[in-house]
Scaffold this motif. Structure first.
Motif, mmCIF file in Angstrom:
data_model
loop_
_atom_site.group_PDB
_atom_site.id
_atom_site.type_symbol
_atom_site.label_atom_id
_atom_site.label_comp_id
_atom_site.label_asym_id
_atom_site.label_seq_id
_atom_site.Cartn_x
_atom_site.Cartn_y
_atom_site.Cartn_z
ATOM 1 N N SER A 280 0.791 -1.025 0.076
ATOM 2 C CA SER A 280 -0.037 -0.004 -0.002
ATOM 3 C C SER A 280 0.911 1.279 -0.149
ATOM 4 O O SER A 280 0.606 2.453 -0.661
ATOM 5 C CB SER A 280 -1.113 -0.053 1.282
ATOM 6 O OG SER A 280 -0.280 -0.097 2.221
ATOM 7 N N PRO A 281 2.180 1.262 0.691
ATOM 8 C CA PRO A 281 2.872 2.663 0.730
ATOM 9 C C PRO A 281 3.241 2.898 -0.852
ATOM 10 O O PRO A 281 3.074 4.078 -1.316
ATOM 11 C CB PRO A 281 4.163 2.309 1.427
ATOM 12 C CG PRO A 281 3.549 1.384 2.226
ATOM 13 C CD PRO A 281 2.541 0.509 1.793
ATOM 14 N N ILE A 282 3.591 1.776 -1.598
ATOM 15 C CA ILE A 282 3.853 2.221 -3.138
ATOM 16 C C ILE A 282 2.751 2.516 -3.890
ATOM 17 O O ILE A 282 2.858 3.485 -4.757
ATOM 18 C CB ILE A 282 4.646 0.911 -3.485
ATOM 19 C CG1 ILE A 282 5.746 0.615 -2.976
ATOM 20 C CG2 ILE A 282 4.853 1.183 -5.195
ATOM 21 C CD1 ILE A 282 6.549 -0.666 -3.117
ATOM 22 N N LEU A 283 1.698 1.842 -3.607
ATOM 23 C CA LEU A 283 0.181 2.088 -4.246
ATOM 24 C C LEU A 283 -0.190 3.550 -4.193
ATOM 25 O O LEU A 283 -0.544 4.257 -4.719
ATOM 26 C CB LEU A 283 -0.819 1.396 -4.075
ATOM 27 C CG LEU A 283 -0.673 -0.438 -4.313
ATOM 28 C CD1 LEU A 283 -1.697 -1.104 -3.810
ATOM 29 C CD2 LEU A 283 -0.184 -0.304 -5.804
ATOM 30 N N ILE A 284 -0.015 3.925 -2.771
ATOM 31 C CA ILE A 284 -0.612 5.460 -2.365
ATOM 32 C C ILE A 284 0.276 6.332 -3.126
ATOM 33 O O ILE A 284 -0.169 7.445 -3.897
ATOM 34 C CB ILE A 284 -0.207 5.491 -0.871
ATOM 35 C CG1 ILE A 284 -1.354 4.789 -0.060
ATOM 36 C CG2 ILE A 284 -0.326 7.033 -0.680
ATOM 37 C CD1 ILE A 284 -1.296 4.746 1.459
#
Length: 396
Positions: A215-219
């Motif tokens: 999720s950090p990368i997707l955000i």
């Protein structure tokens, strides 16, 4: 050859020689910029130009963005978010070939020194199940780690190119996307195509772990594409997400800031941005452009070969792009299509370079030699290079 071109050659030679001596590439670029300034301008004007290049808004934004990306990468490793992400990936994918391809690509999103060592055990473990030899494991780990560079908006080189040219990241990626598809196909044909399918059991409970830890990368990716804000702000959001997910302590954050050699990334980005802006300001790139335009080579061949050679010699795609962009700008050929060709050249030169740390460490891990891997790398690189020229000339 005019004196300004001669001094540019000297400056580039100094940068390349110092990089071979393991001198920090950012400091080497500052030295190159100083050579250009003080040989082209009066002393006070030269100092002023160097200062203006450092505080230029493009320099500040690109440097901040790359710094935050580096912090994000090291933070995800320190908090074991990367390990849990890969565990989730292995549990969700059902084919060992997909694990070998996707694993290095996902970890390639985290720009850290020697990052190939993080994906090497994954490729090793998966490949050993289907008797993949060490040379093919090395190629798979090297190639698929870097194919994602063509579409990943947080790739430092794409950020630098966008900052220098004013062309949006989304536009650049739209034009490099065909190279991503071709590079994946080439990687498959030259490696995992030879592997017989090997099914592994899925674990549906690991899907949640995969989604949470990626999720950090997707955000960052989503905010970069959806919002017209400074590039470093989405990365800052990703850092905050990592701190929350990984339950980061003050000691963890201090370790990332002070023991991960982040300053090397900062200096490299800052120095190369200053050097690139200096080339534009002293107009030496126009002289280079006139020389190149007088040759019989097509412009797309020039913007491919120039960064490819620089990338191969220096082992740095940032250096390759930073030196090539101003020259391409002065040749009046810096369209999104030609940027895709230039970026392909810089990436391929970097992948194949004997100074490329990921290449070196992959060979060390699998106990192979660089020359063992070139029979895989060179044909794939040649096909991708010609494909980029054909696409730029006839598709766009």
């Amino acid at each position: 050859m005019s004196m300004d071109v001669l001094w540019l050659v000297v400056a580039m030679a100094v940068i390349i020689i110092l990089s071979y001596k393991r001198f920090n590439i950012g400091l080497a670029a500052f030295i190159g910029a100083a050579i250009l300034c003080f040989t082209s301008l009066p002393f006070y004007d030269a100092l002023t130009l160097l200062y203006i290049s450092i505080i230029d808004s493009r320099t500040v934004e690109v440097t901040l963005t790359v710094t935050f990306i580096t912090v994000l990468g090291f933070l995800m490793q320190k908090l074991n978010i990367t390990d849990r992400l890969m565990e989730g990936l292995e549990g969700v994918l059902s084919d060992v070939r997909l694990v070998m391809m996707v694993g290095p690509a996902l970890l390639g999103m985290l720009p850290t020194y020697g990052g190939a060592l993080f994906s090497a055990p994954i490729v090793d473990a998966a490949g050993s199940q289907v008797d993949v030899d060490s040379r093919m494991k090395t190629f798979i780990n090297l190639w698929f780690r870097h194919v994602v560079f063509f579409i990943y908006p947080l790739t430092p080189v794409i950020i630098m190119i966008s900052g220098l040219t004013g062309i949006s990241i989304s536009t650049i990626i739209m034009h490099t996307f065909p190279m991503f598809i071709i590079s994946v196909v080439l990687g498959y044909v030259f490696s995992v195509r030879r592997v017989k399918g090997f099914r592994i059991g899925r674990d549906k409970y690991l899907l949640r772990s995969l989604l949470v830890n990626i999720s950090p990368i997707l955000i960052v990716v989503l905010l970069t594409f959806l919002l017209n804000i400074p590039k470093y702000l989405p990365v800052l959001a990703g850092i905050i997400a990592s701190i929350i997910i990984g339950k980061c302590t003050l000691d963890d954050f201090k370790h990332v800031l002070f023991k991960s050699r982040i300053q090397n990334f900062i200096l490299a980005t800052l120095g190369l941005m200053v050097f690139s802006l200096t080339i534009c300001s002293v107009n030496v790139s126009k002289s280079i452009a006139e020389i190149l335009n007088s040759t019989y080579f097509s412009k797309h061949v020039i913007v491919l070969v120039l960064p490819l050679i620089i990338g191969f010699i220096t082992g740095s795609p940032l250096t390759s792009a930073g030196l090539s962009i101003p020259i391409a700008q002065s040749m009046s050929i810096l369209t999104p299509a030609s940027i895709a060709v230039l970026y392909t050249g810089a990436t391929l030169g970097y992948i194949a370079s004997p100074l490329h740390l990921c290449f070196i460490l992959s060979c060390e891990y699998y106990r192979t030699r660089l020359t063992d891997i070139y029979p895989y790398v060179i044909p794939a690189a040649i096909i991708l290079a010609f494909s980029s020229i054909i696409i730029a000339q006839y598709l766009y």
